[in-house]
Design a protein around this motif. Structure first.
Motif, short mmCIF file in Angstrom:
data_model
loop_
_atom_site.label_atom_id
_atom_site.label_comp_id
_atom_site.label_asym_id
_atom_site.label_seq_id
_atom_site.Cartn_x
_atom_site.Cartn_y
_atom_site.Cartn_z
N ARG A 19 36.99 2.26 34.32
CA ARG A 19 35.62 2.76 34.48
C ARG A 19 34.77 2.45 33.24
N SER A 193 32.14 10.23 35.96
CA SER A 193 32.72 11.56 36.22
C SER A 193 34.02 11.73 35.45
N PHE A 195 38.04 12.51 34.78
CA PHE A 195 39.24 12.17 35.55
C PHE A 195 39.63 13.39 36.37
N GLY A 196 40.20 13.14 37.55
CA GLY A 196 40.48 14.25 38.44
C GLY A 196 41.82 14.17 39.14
N GLU A 198 41.95 15.10 42.55
CA GLU A 198 41.60 15.35 43.95
C GLU A 198 42.40 14.51 44.94
N SER A 199 42.93 13.39 44.47
CA SER A 199 43.66 12.49 45.37
C SER A 199 44.75 11.77 44.58
N ARG A 202 43.25 9.16 42.29
CA ARG A 202 42.67 9.70 41.05
C ARG A 202 43.79 10.11 40.07
N GLU A 205 45.07 6.98 38.49
CA GLU A 205 44.11 6.52 37.48
C GLU A 205 44.32 7.29 36.17
N PHE A 206 44.51 8.60 36.28
CA PHE A 206 44.71 9.44 35.10
C PHE A 206 46.02 9.08 34.40
N TYR A 235 45.63 17.57 32.05
CA TYR A 235 44.47 17.83 32.89
C TYR A 235 43.99 19.27 32.71
N GLY A 240 39.94 16.78 32.31
CA GLY A 240 39.75 15.37 32.62
C GLY A 240 38.65 14.70 31.84
#
Length: 302
Positions: A19, A193, A195-196, A198-199, A202, A205-206, A235, A240
């Motif tokens: 990102r 945004s 890092f999350g 939620e899925s 994501r 990615e983290f 987290y 994040g």
């Protein structure tokens, strides 16, 4: 590596995650837009405090800004500034005049300063304007857009034909949306945004981010940041936010270097976490204690 060399490497670390790279590419796209069109492409980058906007701002500037001394002028590739708060037309113009080396940025009327700024931007051959803290165009107490300043800014963009990249909190979008001409100019908006979790995408990615950081640390062994239990701990500790992640890891690395460890250990992360009260706000648990519950920790964060 000596302790001093390790400290220098920690301080100089720049994590170019996807990102981050995408934002840099968008900025470069704007800078080059005038080569194919007389209408400059402009960009707004938004995100909460600590999401990494300032790092992108400084990284792009450090990689691309240069001052070129020519026979008849001094060329400055990038004009960058932080928008003052509270923002007035005068303070806005003066900040940019000062960045371009105007010897008396506070002298003159509004109209005179505006004309001087436009002339300086053209004379210096500025290719890109970077402005941080764009949310300061919204009055901090009245919560209303300063339309006089936004009109001055719109005029500056129209008259110089130089691409502009803005950085700010989410309310920055309101400034753009309130002015149809600015909204058309800033058709590109990128939200940085946190890092999350939620899925699975994501979470992956983290994990990749933390593994990338772990690999760049100046230790003999990896610290295991990308392990499942550590992902949850990181987290919960940082929500994040990139700035919080790097603060935590840099301080933990400092403790590990002091004690000549081969990697960052849990106790180093715990000591680093204890340094920063803003990380602990609203948290009912300590993420770097052995007793930390992994089952519901993410949903209980904040």
């Amino acid at each position: 590596m000596s302790k001093e060399e390790k400290y220098k490497k920690i301080k100089a670390m720049r994590i170019l995650y996807p990102r981050f790279n995408h934002a840099l590419n968008l900025i470069e796209r704007c800078r080059k837009s005038t080569t194919s069109s007389s209408d400059p492409q402009c960009l707004l980058i938004t995100g909460p405090s600590g999401s990494g906007k300032s790092s992108i701002f400084e990284t792009y500037k450090s990689l691309n800004d240069k001052t070129i001394y020519e026979e008849t002028r001094t060329k400055k590739v990038i004009l960058s500034a932080e928008i003052p708060s509270p923002t007035t037309i005068m303070s806005f113009l003066e900040a940019l005049l000062e960045e371009l080396g105007d010897p008396f940025p506070t002298r003159g009327t509004k109209g005179n300063k505006h004309l001087r700024l436009i002339k300086l931007i053209k004379d210096c051959g500025v290719e890109l304007i970077l402005l941080d803290e764009f949310q300061h165009f919204v009055h901090p107490e009245k919560k209303k857009v300063n339309y006089d300043v936004s009109d001055c800014f719109k005029s500056l963009v129209n008259q110089t034909k130089v691409p502009v990249v803005l950085f700010g909190l989410s309310e920055s979008k309101h400034v753009i949306n309130c002015n149809p001409q600015l909204k058309r100019r800033f058709s590109m908006v990128y939200n940085l945004s946190p890092f999350g979790f939620e899925s699975s995408l994501r979470m992956t990615e983290f994990a990749k981010l933390l593994y990338n950081i772990d690999q760049q640390l100046p230790f003999e062994e990896l610290s295991g940041f990308a392990q499942d239990d550590m992902l949850d701990r990181f987290y919960y500790a940082t929500d994040g936010l990139m700035d919080s992640i790097m603060k935590l890891i840099r301080d933990a690395a400092g403790f590990a270097i002091d004690e000549e460890k081969v990697k960052i250990e849990m106790e180093d992360l715990a000591r680093a976490y204890n340094l920063h009260s803003h990380l602990q706000d609203g948290k009912s648990k300590h993420p770097f204690e052995e007793s930390f519950s992994l089952g519901n920790s993410v949903t209980n964060a904040g």
